[in-house]
Design a protein around this motif. Structure first.
Motif, PDB file in Angstrom:
ATOM      1  N   THR A   1       0.469  -1.277  -0.152  1.00 38.84           N
ATOM      2  CA  THR A   1      -0.300   0.221   0.061  1.00 38.84           C
ATOM      3  C   THR A   1       0.854   1.098   0.125  1.00 38.84           C
ATOM      4  O   THR A   1       2.222   1.214   0.202  1.00 38.84           O
ATOM      5  CB  THR A   1      -1.046   0.212   1.031  1.00 38.84           C
ATOM      6  N   ARG A   2       0.472   1.957  -0.429  1.00 34.47           N
ATOM      7  CA  ARG A   2       0.761   3.835  -0.688  1.00 34.47           C
ATOM      8  C   ARG A   2       1.545   3.937   1.377  1.00 34.47           C
ATOM      9  O   ARG A   2       2.501   4.442   1.652  1.00 34.47           O
ATOM     10  CB  ARG A   2       0.171   5.023  -1.125  1.00 34.47           C
ATOM     11  N   SER A   3       0.724   3.302   2.692  1.00 37.28           N
ATOM     12  CA  SER A   3       1.283   4.090   3.393  1.00 37.28           C
ATOM     13  C   SER A   3       2.565   3.279   3.830  1.00 37.28           C
ATOM     14  O   SER A   3       3.890   3.382   4.633  1.00 37.28           O
ATOM     15  CB  SER A   3      -0.325   3.242   4.497  1.00 37.28           C
ATOM     16  N   GLN A   4       2.461   1.581   3.575  1.00 37.45           N
ATOM     17  CA  GLN A   4       3.460   0.794   2.823  1.00 37.45           C
ATOM     18  C   GLN A   4       4.997   0.947   2.678  1.00 37.45           C
ATOM     19  O   GLN A   4       6.080   1.627   3.572  1.00 37.45           O
ATOM     20  CB  GLN A   4       3.426  -0.493   3.286  1.00 37.45           C
ATOM     21  N   TRP A   5       4.377   2.404   1.645  1.00 38.84           N
ATOM     22  CA  TRP A   5       5.927   2.510   1.135  1.00 38.84           C
ATOM     23  C   TRP A   5       6.300   3.693   1.697  1.00 38.84           C
ATOM     24  O   TRP A   5       7.427   4.185   1.702  1.00 38.84           O
ATOM     25  CB  TRP A   5       5.605   3.231  -0.088  1.00 38.84           C
ATOM     26  N   GLN A   6       5.358   4.565   2.061  1.00 37.51           N
ATOM     27  CA  GLN A   6       5.742   5.525   3.396  1.00 37.51           C
ATOM     28  C   GLN A   6       7.014   5.144   4.374  1.00 37.51           C
ATOM     29  O   GLN A   6       7.923   5.916   4.417  1.00 37.51           O
ATOM     30  CB  GLN A   6       5.102   6.491   3.611  1.00 37.51           C
ATOM     31  N   VAL A   7       6.495   4.059   5.054  1.00 38.64           N
ATOM     32  CA  VAL A   7       6.734   3.227   5.705  1.00 38.64           C
ATOM     33  C   VAL A   7       8.262   3.327   5.625  1.00 38.64           C
ATOM     34  O   VAL A   7       9.118   3.285   6.098  1.00 38.64           O
ATOM     35  CB  VAL A   7       5.717   2.271   6.744  1.00 38.64           C
ATOM     36  N   LEU A   8       8.453   2.144   4.570  1.00 38.73           N
ATOM     37  CA  LEU A   8       9.922   2.039   4.173  1.00 38.73           C
ATOM     38  C   LEU A   8      10.459   2.962   3.648  1.00 38.73           C
ATOM     39  O   LEU A   8      11.584   2.931   3.975  1.00 38.73           O
ATOM     40  CB  LEU A   8       9.578   1.109   2.325  1.00 38.73           C
ATOM     41  N   ALA A   9      10.455   3.652   3.015  1.00 39.73           N
ATOM     42  CA  ALA A   9      10.973   5.360   2.730  1.00 39.73           C
ATOM     43  C   ALA A   9      11.453   5.774   3.857  1.00 39.73           C
ATOM     44  O   ALA A   9      12.626   5.824   4.127  1.00 39.73           O
ATOM     45  CB  ALA A   9      10.274   6.024   1.800  1.00 39.73           C
ATOM     46  N   LYS A  10      10.819   6.192   4.515  1.00 36.88           N
ATOM     47  CA  LYS A  10      11.302   7.094   6.076  1.00 36.88           C
ATOM     48  C   LYS A  10      12.351   6.442   6.630  1.00 36.88           C
ATOM     49  O   LYS A  10      13.193   6.449   7.563  1.00 36.88           O
ATOM     50  CB  LYS A  10       9.642   7.328   6.870  1.00 36.88           C
ATOM     51  N   LEU A  11      12.276   4.913   7.234  1.00 33.67           N
ATOM     52  CA  LEU A  11      12.486   4.027   7.712  1.00 33.67           C
ATOM     53  C   LEU A  11      14.342   3.789   7.561  1.00 33.67           C
ATOM     54  O   LEU A  11      15.018   4.047   8.053  1.00 33.67           O
ATOM     55  CB  LEU A  11      12.024   2.300   8.158  1.00 33.67           C
ATOM     56  N   SER A  12      13.883   3.644   5.725  1.00 31.92           N
ATOM     57  CA  SER A  12      15.581   3.968   4.733  1.00 31.92           C
ATOM     58  C   SER A  12      16.429   4.923   5.426  1.00 31.92           C
ATOM     59  O   SER A  12      18.083   5.082   5.142  1.00 31.92           O
ATOM     60  CB  SER A  12      15.113   3.226   3.597  1.00 31.92           C
ATOM     61  N   MET A  13      15.593   5.814   6.064  1.00 30.17           N
ATOM     62  CA  MET A  13      16.572   6.910   5.910  1.00 30.17           C
ATOM     63  C   MET A  13      17.110   7.510   7.523  1.00 30.17           C
ATOM     64  O   MET A  13      17.561   8.153   7.767  1.00 30.17           O
ATOM     65  CB  MET A  13      15.437   8.632   5.179  1.00 30.17           C
ATOM     66  N   HIS A  14      16.023   6.089   8.815  1.00 37.21           N
ATOM     67  CA  HIS A  14      16.013   6.614  10.080  1.00 37.21           C
ATOM     68  C   HIS A  14      16.348   5.217  10.706  1.00 37.21           C
ATOM     69  O   HIS A  14      15.442   5.503  12.119  1.00 37.21           O
ATOM     70  CB  HIS A  14      14.849   7.248  10.189  1.00 37.21           C
ATOM     71  N   GLU A  15      16.699   4.386   9.811  1.00 36.57           N
ATOM     72  CA  GLU A  15      16.622   3.153  10.839  1.00 36.57           C
ATOM     73  C   GLU A  15      17.156   3.162  12.165  1.00 36.57           C
ATOM     74  O   GLU A  15      18.504   3.955  12.526  1.00 36.57           O
ATOM     75  CB  GLU A  15      17.793   2.475   9.951  1.00 36.57           C
ATOM     76  N   GLY A  16      16.503   2.220  12.909  1.00 38.58           N
ATOM     77  CA  GLY A  16      16.701   2.053  14.520  1.00 38.58           C
ATOM     78  C   GLY A  16      16.163   3.377  15.333  1.00 38.58           C
ATOM     79  O   GLY A  16      15.873   3.671  16.282  1.00 38.58           O
ATOM     80  N   ILE A  17      14.815   3.854  13.816  1.00 40.03           N
ATOM     81  CA  ILE A  17      14.373   5.165  15.453  1.00 40.03           C
ATOM     82  C   ILE A  17      13.246   4.403  15.845  1.00 40.03           C
ATOM     83  O   ILE A  17      13.001   2.960  15.480  1.00 40.03           O
ATOM     84  CB  ILE A  17      12.870   5.797  14.306  1.00 40.03           C
ATOM     85  N   HIS A  18      12.377   4.776  16.674  1.00 46.88           N
ATOM     86  CA  HIS A  18      11.247   3.984  17.927  1.00 46.88           C
ATOM     87  C   HIS A  18      10.125   3.911  17.470  1.00 46.88           C
ATOM     88  O   HIS A  18      10.193   5.389  16.364  1.00 46.88           O
ATOM     89  CB  HIS A  18      11.346   4.692  19.609  1.00 46.88           C
ATOM     90  N   GLN A  19       9.071   3.686  17.515  1.00 46.44           N
ATOM     91  CA  GLN A  19       7.696   3.750  17.028  1.00 46.44           C
ATOM     92  C   GLN A  19       6.865   5.044  16.666  1.00 46.44           C
ATOM     93  O   GLN A  19       6.611   5.756  15.828  1.00 46.44           O
ATOM     94  CB  GLN A  19       6.482   2.633  17.488  1.00 46.44           C
ATOM     95  N   LYS A  20       6.933   5.568  18.031  1.00 43.76           N
ATOM     96  CA  LYS A  20       7.060   6.393  17.759  1.00 43.76           C
ATOM     97  C   LYS A  20       7.422   8.068  17.151  1.00 43.76           C
ATOM     98  O   LYS A  20       7.386   8.866  16.291  1.00 43.76           O
ATOM     99  CB  LYS A  20       6.656   7.652  19.649  1.00 43.76           C
ATOM    100  N   GLY A  21       8.931   7.806  16.988  1.00 48.89           N
ATOM    101  CA  GLY A  21       9.213   8.839  16.167  1.00 48.89           C
ATOM    102  C   GLY A  21       8.957   8.461  14.900  1.00 48.89           C
ATOM    103  O   GLY A  21       9.073   9.465  14.560  1.00 48.89           O
ATOM    104  N   LEU A  22       9.192   7.092  14.491  1.00 52.40           N
ATOM    105  CA  LEU A  22       8.456   6.951  13.229  1.00 52.40           C
ATOM    106  C   LEU A  22       7.225   7.919  13.041  1.00 52.40           C
ATOM    107  O   LEU A  22       6.999   7.495  12.460  1.00 52.40           O
ATOM    108  CB  LEU A  22       8.647   6.158  12.583  1.00 52.40           C
ATOM    109  N   ALA A  23       5.706   7.663  13.537  1.00 48.83           N
ATOM    110  CA  ALA A  23       5.090   8.348  13.206  1.00 48.83           C
ATOM    111  C   ALA A  23       4.866   9.666  13.636  1.00 48.83           C
ATOM    112  O   ALA A  23       3.774   9.851  12.440  1.00 48.83           O
ATOM    113  CB  ALA A  23       4.251   7.364  14.736  1.00 48.83           C
TER     114      ALA A  23
END
Length: 156
Positions: free
Chosen positions: A31-53
């Motif tokens: 889904t587009r939401s999953q794409w957005q998660v992948l994109a942000k996480l690729s730039m911020h690996e090791g982030i906690h869930q609240k920070g990513l949200a």
């Protein structure tokens, strides 16, 4: 015919670019939401869930559901925080990297299609103007709205 406004045209262009990207992306089954998660996480690996949200500007509970599905699919992993057991840190799995490459490729195809008859100079100017607009809006959004303005809007 009503004249287009800047806000409407910007919104419409962004919507159509997302639509075109999604047409290409269907093959990957995300889904587009999953794409957005992948994109942000690729730039911020090791982030906690609240920070990513917060980065995604979505509610934590919404992100948890997305992450659960992505973890089941083997795209992300949650690791325990070394000093705070309440936190999970998020990382991409090796299986996510081919999808990121696919996403970058179709993103570039969409950008090329969007800018097909623009000269390099026109492209650079447009990007420069949009970046200036973003800077102005970031500055404005950091400022509280004055009480007088709020009163004016509410009471006309």
């Amino acid at each position: 015919m009503p004249q287009s406004t800047l806000g409407f045209v910007l919104h419409d262009v962004a919507r159509l670019m997302r639509k075109r990207f999604e047409q290409r992306a269907r093959a990957a089954g995300l889904t587009r939401s999953q794409w957005q998660v992948l994109a942000k996480l690729s730039m911020h690996e090791g982030i906690h869930q609240k920070g990513l949200a917060d980065l995604l500007e979505i509610e934590s509970i919404t992100l948890v559901r997305l992450l659960d599905k992505m973890q089941e699919r083997g795209l992300i992993e949650r690791r325990s925080h070394p000093t705070d057991r309440r936190l999970s840190l998020l990382y991409l799995t090796p299986g996510a990297h081919p999808l990121l490459e696919f996403m970058r490729t179709i993103g570039e195809q969409t950008r090329l299609e969007t800018m097909t008859d623009f000269t390099a100079q026109e492209h650079d100017h447009l990007l420069h103007y949009l970046e200036r607009m973003r800077t102005h809006l970031l500055t404005a959004c950091a400022q509280p709205i004055g009480d007088a303005l709020e009163h004016e809007v509410k009471h006309g």
